[in-house]
Motif scaffolding. Structure first.
Motif, PDB file in Angstrom:
ATOM      1  N   PRO A  35       0.798  -1.233   0.000  1.00 46.24           N
ATOM      2  CA  PRO A  35       0.000   0.000   0.000  1.00 46.24           C
ATOM      3  C   PRO A  35       0.829   1.281   0.000  1.00 46.24           C
ATOM      4  O   PRO A  35       0.422   2.272  -0.605  1.00 46.24           O
ATOM      5  CB  PRO A  35      -0.825  -0.102   1.294  1.00 46.24           C
ATOM      6  N   PHE A  36       1.979   1.297   0.684  1.00 46.19           N
ATOM      7  CA  PHE A  36       2.654   2.575   0.925  1.00 46.19           C
ATOM      8  C   PHE A  36       4.018   2.698   0.252  1.00 46.19           C
ATOM      9  O   PHE A  36       4.635   3.761   0.300  1.00 46.19           O
ATOM     10  CB  PHE A  36       2.799   2.811   2.440  1.00 46.19           C
ATOM     11  N   GLY A  37       4.525   1.623  -0.335  1.00 45.65           N
ATOM     12  CA  GLY A  37       5.811   1.693  -1.025  1.00 45.65           C
ATOM     13  C   GLY A  37       5.641   2.278  -2.423  1.00 45.65           C
ATOM     14  O   GLY A  37       4.529   2.464  -2.916  1.00 45.65           O
ATOM     15  N   THR A  38       6.774   2.563  -3.069  1.00 42.23           N
ATOM     16  CA  THR A  38       6.734   2.999  -4.472  1.00 42.23           C
ATOM     17  C   THR A  38       6.842   1.750  -5.346  1.00 42.23           C
ATOM     18  O   THR A  38       7.282   0.694  -4.862  1.00 42.23           O
ATOM     19  CB  THR A  38       7.928   3.915  -4.787  1.00 42.23           C
ATOM     20  N   PRO A  39       6.505   1.855  -6.635  1.00 47.39           N
ATOM     21  CA  PRO A  39       6.700   0.703  -7.525  1.00 47.39           C
ATOM     22  C   PRO A  39       8.149   0.204  -7.506  1.00 47.39           C
ATOM     23  O   PRO A  39       8.392  -1.004  -7.523  1.00 47.39           O
ATOM     24  CB  PRO A  39       6.302   1.247  -8.898  1.00 47.39           C
ATOM     25  N   ALA A  40       9.099   1.127  -7.392  1.00 41.50           N
ATOM     26  CA  ALA A  40      10.521   0.715  -7.357  1.00 41.50           C
ATOM     27  C   ALA A  40      10.804  -0.095  -6.087  1.00 41.50           C
ATOM     28  O   ALA A  40      11.567  -1.068  -6.118  1.00 41.50           O
ATOM     29  CB  ALA A  40      11.414   1.957  -7.410  1.00 41.50           C
ATOM     30  N   GLU A  41      10.186   0.298  -5.003  1.00 49.18           N
ATOM     31  CA  GLU A  41      10.392  -0.444  -3.749  1.00 49.18           C
ATOM     32  C   GLU A  41       9.755  -1.841  -3.813  1.00 49.18           C
ATOM     33  O   GLU A  41      10.295  -2.808  -3.277  1.00 49.18           O
ATOM     34  CB  GLU A  41       9.824   0.348  -2.559  1.00 49.18           C
ATOM     35  N   VAL A  42       8.598  -1.931  -4.465  1.00 48.08           N
ATOM     36  CA  VAL A  42       7.957  -3.237  -4.634  1.00 48.08           C
ATOM     37  C   VAL A  42       8.891  -4.148  -5.422  1.00 48.08           C
ATOM     38  O   VAL A  42       9.155  -5.289  -5.027  1.00 48.08           O
ATOM     39  CB  VAL A  42       6.594  -3.101  -5.368  1.00 48.08           C
ATOM     40  N   ARG A  43       9.401  -3.610  -6.511  1.00 43.78           N
ATOM     41  CA  ARG A  43      10.301  -4.402  -7.373  1.00 43.78           C
ATOM     42  C   ARG A  43      11.541  -4.841  -6.595  1.00 43.78           C
ATOM     43  O   ARG A  43      11.955  -5.996  -6.654  1.00 43.78           O
ATOM     44  CB  ARG A  43      10.707  -3.535  -8.571  1.00 43.78           C
ATOM     45  N   GLN A  44      12.090  -3.906  -5.837  1.00 45.97           N
ATOM     46  CA  GLN A  44      13.306  -4.195  -5.088  1.00 45.97           C
ATOM     47  C   GLN A  44      13.071  -5.307  -4.058  1.00 45.97           C
ATOM     48  O   GLN A  44      13.882  -6.199  -3.884  1.00 45.97           O
ATOM     49  CB  GLN A  44      13.780  -2.896  -4.427  1.00 45.97           C
ATOM     50  N   LYS A  45      11.904  -5.265  -3.383  1.00 46.26           N
ATOM     51  CA  LYS A  45      11.575  -6.287  -2.377  1.00 46.26           C
ATOM     52  C   LYS A  45      11.418  -7.671  -3.019  1.00 46.26           C
ATOM     53  O   LYS A  45      11.859  -8.688  -2.496  1.00 46.26           O
ATOM     54  CB  LYS A  45      10.264  -5.929  -1.673  1.00 46.26           C
ATOM     55  N   VAL A  46      10.743  -7.694  -4.167  1.00 46.83           N
ATOM     56  CA  VAL A  46      10.554  -8.965  -4.879  1.00 46.83           C
ATOM     57  C   VAL A  46      11.913  -9.572  -5.223  1.00 46.83           C
ATOM     58  O   VAL A  46      12.182 -10.752  -4.957  1.00 46.83           O
ATOM     59  CB  VAL A  46       9.708  -8.750  -6.167  1.00 46.83           C
ATOM     60  N   PHE A  47      12.784  -8.744  -5.782  1.00 48.81           N
ATOM     61  CA  PHE A  47      14.113  -9.227  -6.174  1.00 48.81           C
ATOM     62  C   PHE A  47      14.908  -9.670  -4.950  1.00 48.81           C
ATOM     63  O   PHE A  47      15.552 -10.725  -4.950  1.00 48.81           O
ATOM     64  CB  PHE A  47      14.875  -8.127  -6.940  1.00 48.81           C
ATOM     65  N   GLU A  48      14.865  -8.839  -3.904  1.00 48.76           N
ATOM     66  CA  GLU A  48      15.646  -9.127  -2.690  1.00 48.76           C
ATOM     67  C   GLU A  48      15.241 -10.488  -2.104  1.00 48.76           C
ATOM     68  O   GLU A  48      16.094 -11.309  -1.761  1.00 48.76           O
ATOM     69  CB  GLU A  48      15.381  -8.010  -1.687  1.00 48.76           C
ATOM     70  N   ASN A  49      13.936 -10.732  -1.999  1.00 53.83           N
ATOM     71  CA  ASN A  49      13.491 -11.977  -1.368  1.00 53.83           C
ATOM     72  C   ASN A  49      13.762 -13.195  -2.250  1.00 53.83           C
ATOM     73  O   ASN A  49      14.086 -14.275  -1.756  1.00 53.83           O
ATOM     74  CB  ASN A  49      12.014 -11.879  -0.979  1.00 53.83           C
ATOM     75  N   LEU A  50      13.630 -13.010  -3.567  1.00 55.45           N
ATOM     76  CA  LEU A  50      13.954 -14.131  -4.461  1.00 55.45           C
ATOM     77  C   LEU A  50      15.457 -14.431  -4.414  1.00 55.45           C
ATOM     78  O   LEU A  50      15.871 -15.590  -4.510  1.00 55.45           O
ATOM     79  CB  LEU A  50      13.490 -13.833  -5.882  1.00 55.45           C
ATOM     80  N   ASP A  51      16.249 -13.387  -4.230  1.00 57.73           N
ATOM     81  CA  ASP A  51      17.697 -13.599  -4.064  1.00 57.73           C
ATOM     82  C   ASP A  51      17.989 -14.386  -2.791  1.00 57.73           C
ATOM     83  O   ASP A  51      18.865 -15.250  -2.773  1.00 57.73           O
ATOM     84  CB  ASP A  51      18.435 -12.259  -4.008  1.00 57.73           C
ATOM     85  N   ILE A  52      17.260 -14.054  -1.706  1.00 51.54           N
ATOM     86  CA  ILE A  52      17.461 -14.788  -0.445  1.00 51.54           C
ATOM     87  C   ILE A  52      17.148 -16.274  -0.672  1.00 51.54           C
ATOM     88  O   ILE A  52      17.885 -17.152  -0.239  1.00 51.54           O
ATOM     89  CB  ILE A  52      16.553 -14.222   0.683  1.00 51.54           C
ATOM     90  N   ALA A  53      16.058 -16.542  -1.371  1.00 54.24           N
ATOM     91  CA  ALA A  53      15.659 -17.939  -1.613  1.00 54.24           C
ATOM     92  C   ALA A  53      16.699 -18.654  -2.483  1.00 54.24           C
ATOM     93  O   ALA A  53      16.971 -19.840  -2.302  1.00 54.24           O
ATOM     94  CB  ALA A  53      14.285 -17.986  -2.253  1.00 54.24           C
ATOM     95  N   GLY A  54      17.258 -17.931  -3.434  1.00 52.42           N
ATOM     96  CA  GLY A  54      18.330 -18.511  -4.243  1.00 52.42           C
ATOM     97  C   GLY A  54      17.863 -19.238  -5.499  1.00 52.42           C
ATOM     98  O   GLY A  54      16.664 -19.303  -5.793  1.00 52.42           O
ATOM     99  N   LYS A  55      18.829 -19.781  -6.198  1.00 46.45           N
ATOM    100  CA  LYS A  55      18.560 -20.359  -7.527  1.00 46.45           C
ATOM    101  C   LYS A  55      17.657 -21.580  -7.489  1.00 46.45           C
ATOM    102  O   LYS A  55      16.975 -21.894  -8.455  1.00 46.45           O
ATOM    103  CB  LYS A  55      19.882 -20.741  -8.191  1.00 46.45           C
ATOM    104  N   LYS A  56      17.695 -22.286  -6.378  1.00 47.94           N
ATOM    105  CA  LYS A  56      16.889 -23.510  -6.314  1.00 47.94           C
ATOM    106  C   LYS A  56      15.402 -23.228  -6.150  1.00 47.94           C
ATOM    107  O   LYS A  56      14.564 -24.104  -6.344  1.00 47.94           O
ATOM    108  CB  LYS A  56      17.377 -24.383  -5.159  1.00 47.94           C
ATOM    109  N   GLY A  57      15.072 -22.020  -5.709  1.00 43.32           N
ATOM    110  CA  GLY A  57      13.655 -21.700  -5.504  1.00 43.32           C
ATOM    111  C   GLY A  57      13.297 -21.776  -4.046  1.00 43.32           C
ATOM    112  O   GLY A  57      14.059 -21.336  -3.183  1.00 43.32           O
ATOM    113  N   GLY A  58      12.128 -22.360  -3.773  1.00 38.89           N
ATOM    114  CA  GLY A  58      11.695 -22.428  -2.381  1.00 38.89           C
ATOM    115  C   GLY A  58      10.921 -21.203  -1.948  1.00 38.89           C
ATOM    116  O   GLY A  58      10.546 -21.097  -0.780  1.00 38.89           O
ATOM    117  N   LEU A  59      10.678 -20.269  -2.869  1.00 42.07           N
ATOM    118  CA  LEU A  59       9.829 -19.118  -2.543  1.00 42.07           C
ATOM    119  C   LEU A  59       8.929 -18.787  -3.725  1.00 42.07           C
ATOM    120  O   LEU A  59       9.421 -18.548  -4.832  1.00 42.07           O
ATOM    121  CB  LEU A  59      10.678 -17.882  -2.208  1.00 42.07           C
TER     122      LEU A  59
END
Lengths: 354, 214
Positions: free
Chosen positions: A300-324
Motif C-alpha cells: 500500500p505505501f511503497g513505491t513501484p521501485a520499492e515493490v520491485r526491489q523487495k521482490v528481487f531481494e526476497n527471491l535472491d534470499i531464496a536462491g537459484k533452487k527456488g523455495g519461494l
C-alpha cells in the motif's frame, strides 16, 4: 519446463525457470486493475490452476436464524453454509463484514452435537478428478483449497473468546467442536488428494502482529494433532501432495510444530511480523515459502521501485533452487495503488536469479 | 488484614468456580466489597496483564482471567456503593469508521477495566463524531481508537481533528492501536499514544489519568 514442472521445482527447491505470480484483490481494486489492463500490455506469469472443493450440503440460511434470536442480526446480514452470519458495515467498510457466531450462547455439549454442520457430497469428486487430469495433461500445476480451516472455522462458529475459554477449561464442547470441524476438513482434503492435485492451500491465523496467539503448549494440545490428522489423511492417499499452510502474523515459535504436522510450504511470512531472511536461514532445508511482500507496508505505501526491489531481494534470499513463491502477504485492499500491483507482476516476470 | 493471596491466584489462573466461592467466603467473613475488588480481584488480573506484556502468557490466559474477574465483580456489584470504589476515570473505546474487527479492541477494553477504568464500548465502525459525542456524554478523558487495516488507519486522524474542531483536544488523551500502527504513525496524525499491546495501553491510560487528575 511446463507450468507444472516449474511450479513443482520451486516448491521442491530444485531450480526453476520463471516466477509465477499469485495475488488476490478486493473488488474495487480488481476494477481498477481491469481498467489498467484495457490500455496496457501486461504479461502475467501464470501460477497454478485451481480446482474447487466438494459441494456442501447444508441447512438453509433461515434454518440458522433461531441461533441468533437473543441478538437479532442486522438487516442485510448474510448467513453462510456453516451458519455463521456476516453483517454489513457502513459504506466505508467496503466488502468487509462483521461476523456473528451461532454457537455464542451454547452451554452444553448436546447443542454442539445437534448443530447442523455442513456435509460434503461425494458427487463432486469425479469432477475434481477429471478437471485435475485435464489440467495435468495440458502441463498445468493444480492447486486445491480447503474452504474450511480448523481453529478459525471453529471460532467463527463459537466466537474466539468463548472457544479459547472452552479450551483453557478443557470443556468437552471444545473437543467436540474442533473434532467436527476437523472431520469436514479431512473429507475435503481426501477428495482433493484422490483427485491428484499437486498442492492444497489452507490454514488458520495463529499469530498476532508481534507474538504467537496462544502458547505452544495450548497449540500442541488442541490444534496441532488435528492439523496433523488432516495432513496425514491427504498424504496417505497422495504422499507427494504439497501442503501450503497459511497463518498471518508472528508464528516463529510454532513453526517446528507445523513442520512436524507435515506442512511443506509456509504462507505468508508477513514481513511486519517475521524476518524472512532469518526464517529462511533456519528452515530452508525443510520448508518452502509463499508470500513475503508486505500488505501493511510495501504494497500500500511503497513505491513501484520499492515493490520491485523487495521482490528481487526476497527471491535472491531464496536462491537459484527456488523455495519461494513471492507474493503479497494478503488480499490487496482498496488503498493499494494499481502501479504497485503492476510493479509486483513485472518484477516476477523479469526476475532472473543473480 | 485479610489474606487475598489465594483469590489473586485463582483470578490469575481463571478458575471461575473457585473465585465465586472465595469472594462469597470473604463476604461472609465481613470483608468490604471494595477491598475484595481492589485487593482480591484486580491484582490477579493485573498479574496476567504484566505477563501478557512480557509474552509469558497469551490471549487465552487473559480471556479466562477476565472471565473469572467479571464473575467476581458480578457478585460484588450489587453491594458496592459508588463512592467506595476508586475510579481512575472513563475511557471511550471503539474500532474506527470502516473497520469491523474487534478482537484487539476487546482485549484493550478488558485490560482497561482491570485497572478500574470505566469503559464505554462503542463497538466497531465508529465515526470521529461518535467518539467525541460519547466522550462528551460520559465525561471521558481517554479515547481509544482501534484498527486492523491499512485501509482505515488514517480514519484515526479524523478523531484527532474532530477533537480539535470541538475545542476539546487538550482535555483528551487520544490513544491509537492496531496491527499496522507505530509510534511514527501516532506522531504523524497528532494522537497522544500508541502502544503495541493491550496491557501496555491500559498502563499508559492509567498513568495519564492519574497524572491529569492528581
Amino acid at each position: 519446463m511446463t507450468n507444472r514442472e516449474n511450479y513443482l521445482a520451486i516448491a521442491r527447491r530444485q531450480g526453476y525457470e520463471y516466477m509465477p505470480v499469485h495475488f488476490n484483490m478486493c473488488p474495487s481494486l480488481q476494477e481498477k486493475f481491469r481498467q489498467y489492463q484495457e490500455t496496457h500490455d501486461l504479461f502475467i506469469p501464470e501460477g497454478p490452476s485451481h480446482v474447487g472443493s466438494l459441494p456442501m450440503i447444508c441447512a438453509k440460511p433461515e434454518d440458522f436464524l433461531p441461533y441468533y434470536e437473543n441478538k437479532p442480526l442486522k438487516p442485510g446480514a448474510n448467513i453462510d453454509k456453516w451458519g455463521v452470519a456476516h453483517e454489513p458495515g457502513s459504506k466505508a467498510a467496503f466488502h468487509m463484514t462483521y461476523m456473528r457466531h451461532p454457537m455464542e450462547d451454547f452451554d452444553s455439549l448436546e447443542q454442539i452435537r445437534s448443530y447442523p454442520f455442513p456435509v460434503f457430497t461425494p458427487e463432486g469428486a469425479e469432477q475434481q478428478k477429471a478437471r485435475t487430469e485435464a489440467l495435468h495433461a495440458a502441463g498445468k500445476a493444480v492447486q486445491g483449497a480447503l474452504n474450511c480451516s480448523l481453529w478459525e472455522q471453529a471460532w467463527y462458529l463459537r466466537g474466539m473468546e468463548n472457544l479459547f475459554c472452552d479450551m483453557m477449561s478443557e470443556d468437552p464442547m471444545a473437543e467436540e467442536l474442533l473434532d467436527r470441524v476437523t472431520d469436514v476438513a479431512v473429507k475435503q482434503i481426501e477428495s482433493l488428494a484422490a483427485a491428484g492435485v499437486d498442492s492444497v492451500y489452507f490454514g488458520d491465523d495463529i499469530g498476532m502482529q508481534h507474538t504467537i496467539m496462544m502458547s505452544e503448549e495450548l497449540y500442541r494440545y488442541w490444534l496441532q494433532p488435528r492439523l496433523k490428522r488432516v495432513i496425514d489423511a491427504a498424504k496417505a492417499i497422495k504422499p507427494d501432495i504439497l501442503i501450503i499452510y497459511h497463518s498471518c502474523g508472528h508464528i516463529n515459535e510454532l513453526i517446528p510444530n507445523l513442520i512436524e504436522a507435515g506442512i511443506d510450504i509456509l504462507n505468508p511470512i508477513q514481513p511486519e511480523s517475521m524476518e524472512f531472511r532469518q526464517i529462511h536461514a533456519e528452515y530452508c532445508d525443510r520448508l518452502s515459502f509463499h508470500g513475503t511482500i508486505g500488505t501493511q507496508t510495501t504494497m500500500p505505501f511503497g513505491t513501484p521501485a520499492e515493490v520491485r526491489q523487495k521482490v528481487f531481494e526476497n527471491l535472491d534470499i531464496a536462491g537459484k533452487k527456488g523455495g519461494l513463491f513471492v507474493a503479497p502477504t494478503h488480499m490487496l485492499e482498496p488503498e493499494v495503488p494499481v502501479e504497485n500491483v503492476v510493479a509486483y507482476i513485472r518484477a516476477c516476470a523479469e526476475y532472473t536469479s543473480r | 488484614m485479610y489474606d487475598f493471596l489465594e483469590l489473586n491466584k485463582m483470578v490469575e489462573t481463571g478458575k471461575v468456580k473457585v473465585v465465586k466461592e472465595l469472594v462469597q467466603n470473604a463476604l461472609n467473613d465481613g470483608v468490604s466489597p471494595a477491598a475484595i475488588l481492589n485487593e482480591g480481584l484486580l491484582p490477579g488480573m493485573n498479574a496476567v496483564g504484566e505477563k501478557f506484556k512480557n509474552n509469558q502468557v497469551y490471549i487465552p490466559e487473559v480471556l479466562i482471567s477476565a472471565r473469572a474477574l467479571n464473575t467476581g465483580i458480578g457478585l460484588l456489584k450489587p453491594l458496592l456503593s459508588a463512592d467506595a470504589v476508586e475510579k481512575p476515570g472513563v475511557a471511550v473505546i471503539g474500532t474506527v469508521h470502516g473497520d469491523l474487527h474487534d478482537i484487539g479492541k476487546n482485549l484493550v477494553k478488558m485490560m482497561l477495566e482491570s485497572k478500574g477504568i470505566e469503559v464505554i464500548d462503542l463497538g466497531v465502525d465508529v465515526t470521529a463524531e461518535q467518539f467525541l459525542d460519547a466522550a462528551a456524554e460520559h465525561g471521558a478523558q481517554v479515547i481509544c481508537c482501534s484498527t486492523l487495516l491499512t485501509t482505515t488507519m488514517f480514519e484515526m486522524e479524523n478523531v484527532v481533528k474532530e477533537a480539535a474542531a470541538r475545542g476539546v483536544r487538550d482535555n483528551l488523551f487520544i490513544m491509537v492501536g492496531g496491527a499496522p500502527l507505530s509510534d511514527a504513525f501516532c506522531e504523524k496524525i497528532g494522537a497522544d499514544c500508541y502502544m503495541p499491546d493491550a496491557a501496555s495501553a491500559a498502563d499508559a491510560a492509567l498513568a495519564w489519568l492519574k497524572e491529569k487528575n492528581a
